[in-house]
Design a protein around this motif. Structure first.
Motif, short mmCIF file in Angstrom:
data_model
loop_
_atom_site.label_atom_id
_atom_site.label_comp_id
_atom_site.label_asym_id
_atom_site.label_seq_id
_atom_site.Cartn_x
_atom_site.Cartn_y
_atom_site.Cartn_z
N ILE A 38 0.85 -1.18 0.00
CA ILE A 38 0.00 0.00 0.00
C ILE A 38 0.89 1.24 0.00
N ASP A 39 0.71 2.09 -0.98
CA ASP A 39 1.54 3.29 -1.08
C ASP A 39 1.38 4.17 0.16
N LYS A 40 2.49 4.71 0.62
CA LYS A 40 2.51 5.49 1.86
C LYS A 40 1.63 6.74 1.80
N PHE A 41 1.46 7.31 0.60
CA PHE A 41 0.75 8.59 0.51
C PHE A 41 -0.67 8.50 1.05
N ILE A 42 -1.28 7.33 0.96
CA ILE A 42 -2.69 7.22 1.34
C ILE A 42 -2.87 7.36 2.85
N TRP A 43 -1.85 6.96 3.61
CA TRP A 43 -1.95 7.10 5.07
C TRP A 43 -2.04 8.57 5.46
N LYS A 44 -1.23 9.38 4.82
CA LYS A 44 -1.26 10.83 5.13
C LYS A 44 -2.60 11.43 4.75
N LYS A 45 -3.17 10.98 3.63
CA LYS A 45 -4.48 11.50 3.23
C LYS A 45 -5.55 11.09 4.24
N PHE A 46 -5.49 9.87 4.73
CA PHE A 46 -6.42 9.44 5.77
C PHE A 46 -6.24 10.29 7.02
N GLY A 47 -4.98 10.54 7.38
CA GLY A 47 -4.71 11.37 8.56
C GLY A 47 -5.21 12.78 8.40
N ASP A 48 -4.99 13.36 7.23
CA ASP A 48 -5.45 14.74 6.99
C ASP A 48 -6.97 14.86 7.09
N MET A 49 -7.68 13.81 6.73
CA MET A 49 -9.15 13.82 6.80
C MET A 49 -9.67 13.50 8.20
N GLY A 50 -8.77 13.11 9.09
CA GLY A 50 -9.18 12.78 10.45
C GLY A 50 -9.65 11.35 10.63
N PHE A 51 -9.57 10.52 9.59
CA PHE A 51 -10.12 9.18 9.65
C PHE A 51 -9.32 8.22 10.53
N LEU A 52 -8.06 8.57 10.84
CA LEU A 52 -7.24 7.70 11.69
C LEU A 52 -7.39 8.06 13.17
N GLY A 53 -8.08 9.15 13.44
CA GLY A 53 -8.21 9.59 14.84
C GLY A 53 -9.64 9.75 15.28
N ILE A 54 -10.54 9.02 14.65
CA ILE A 54 -11.97 9.19 14.89
C ILE A 54 -12.34 9.17 16.36
N ASN A 55 -11.87 8.16 17.09
CA ASN A 55 -12.30 8.05 18.49
C ASN A 55 -11.15 8.31 19.47
N TYR A 56 -10.14 9.09 19.01
CA TYR A 56 -9.02 9.42 19.88
C TYR A 56 -9.12 10.87 20.35
#
Length: 388
Positions: A38-56
């Protein structure tokens, strides 16, 4: 949509997420399935959208939203038909990061949780071992205390994100003579000397990197312990509730996706002058499958609601995974049959769905292990308690 659990804000979030996945993820899925990377760029895009920190917590860059936003994330990830990509996301967010947030001190949270939410660091959780698999209490990996560090030795296997992650959350015995009461958890940087990872070749989940990992005299600073020494088993058991519920939700969501796809196909395909969805044998089989999916879905929502209210739901979440993953396998098997020969073709989604779904009753504790855990609770009256 079930308004008992989902508000208008939830529904708007679902629409935004679905649009994001279609635009930013779907165009790359076939490539990632083929390469297993999985290309690394997609993780940053998920992070920028807030999707990796939904319940944090907001203090670390999260959104501090309720658990039904997590339910939505899991459901929508299943609709893009890559169990491997979905697994990479939730293994990072709901396995590795869960321990950082719950047991990490402030320094660990700043060094690992904050960049994890931002998509700048990716984590994996290392529990299963080649000798034990689902037998958490029987793990052999050790971490021996040596003045200002621990010395980690052993191996782990079937670790999602095990090759390309930036850090590892590792369970090990700090006092082996105490059995499961002598287990601790650590966060370890990927580039620490003595860590090697071998990528595994899997039947499904092809987009995700799954590894066997070896630890050879790996030095871990004492400050990298998560929570209290020898309390690791209690932490793992407590967080298993979220992991198993996530896998249960994944299962009902992929079953629902399969049913929707099959129904659309059956409404367009004709045989002997009739649409397939007009034949009673197929209609009634479809309804049975739909009913099984809906029962699991509503049960999973109920358990999610209880977990959202901070209840201890290890038993209920274990039931969720046990029954939902079995249901999903059966539903997808039959949905492939609805498509006939086309179901067997890689150009249609069912072949990948079938392979990906088969991991459900295996990963995160096999169904056989889960049945024994439930038996201990409902037959032997064993009471598991939250970690203090």
């Amino acid at each position: 949509m079930n308004n008992m659990y989902f508000t208008e804000e939830h529904n708007l979030f679902r629409e935004s997420l679905a649009d994001f996945l279609q635009k930013e993820v779907v165009p790359h899925i076939d490539k990632w399935e083929e390469t297993g990377t999985i290309d690394k760029f997609i993780w940053k895009k998920f992070g920028d959208m807030g999707f990796l920190g939904i319940n944090y917590p907001e203090a670390y860059g999260g959104l501090n939203l309720d658990l039904f936003y997590t339910v939505i994330l899991q459901e929508e990830l299943q609709k893009i038909n890559s169990g491997g990509f979905a697994a990479a996301i939730w293994a990072h967010v709901y396995l590795a990061m869960t321990h950082l947030n719950a047991e990490g001190d402030e320094t660990i949270k700043q060094n690992y949780l904050v960049p994890s939410i931002a998509g700048e660091k990716i984590g994996c959780l290392c529990i299963s071992e080649p000798s034990g698999g689902s037998d958490v209490a029987g793990m052999l990996t050790t971490a021996v205390k040596k003045e200002d560090h621990y010395l980690l030795n052993g191996s782990k296997t079937f670790i999602t994100n095990g090759v390309y992650s930036d850090y590892l959350v590792v369970a090990a015995k700090t006092k082996p003579e105490l059995g499961n009461k002598g287990m601790s958890i650590f966060v370890v940087d990927r580039d620490t000397a003595g860590i090697t990872a071998t990528k595994l070749n899997k039947l499904g989940w092809r987009a995700s990197d799954t590894a066997e990992i070896a630890f050879d005299n790996v030095k871990i600073p004492i400050t990298n312990i998560l929570g209290e020494e020898n309390q690791g088993f209690a932490y793992i058991m407590q967080h298993f509730a979220l992991e198993r519920l996530v896998m249960g939700i994944n299962a009902h969501a992929r079953a629902e996706f399969a049913l929707n796809y099959a129904l659309n196909y059956m409404s367009e395909r004709t045989a002997f002058g009739n649409q397939l969805n007009k034949y009673q044998a197929l209609r009634h089989k479809f309804v049975d499958l739909y009913a099984d999916m809906e029962i699991c879905k509503q049960y999973n929502y109920t358990v999610a609601n209880r977990l959202n209210n901070k209840e201890y739901v290890v038993k209920e979440a274990t039931i969720s995974k046990l029954k939902s993953t079995k249901m999903a396998d059966e539903v997808i098997y039959e949905c492939l049959q609805f498509l006939g020969g086309y179901g067997y073709m890689e150009d249609y989604p069912m072949a990948r769905l079938l392979r990906d779904s088969r991991l459900g009753p295996i990963g995160g504790g096999t169904s056989e292990i889960l049945r024994e855990i439930i038996a201990k609770m409902v037959i032997d009256k064993k009471a598991y308690k939250p970690a203090t």
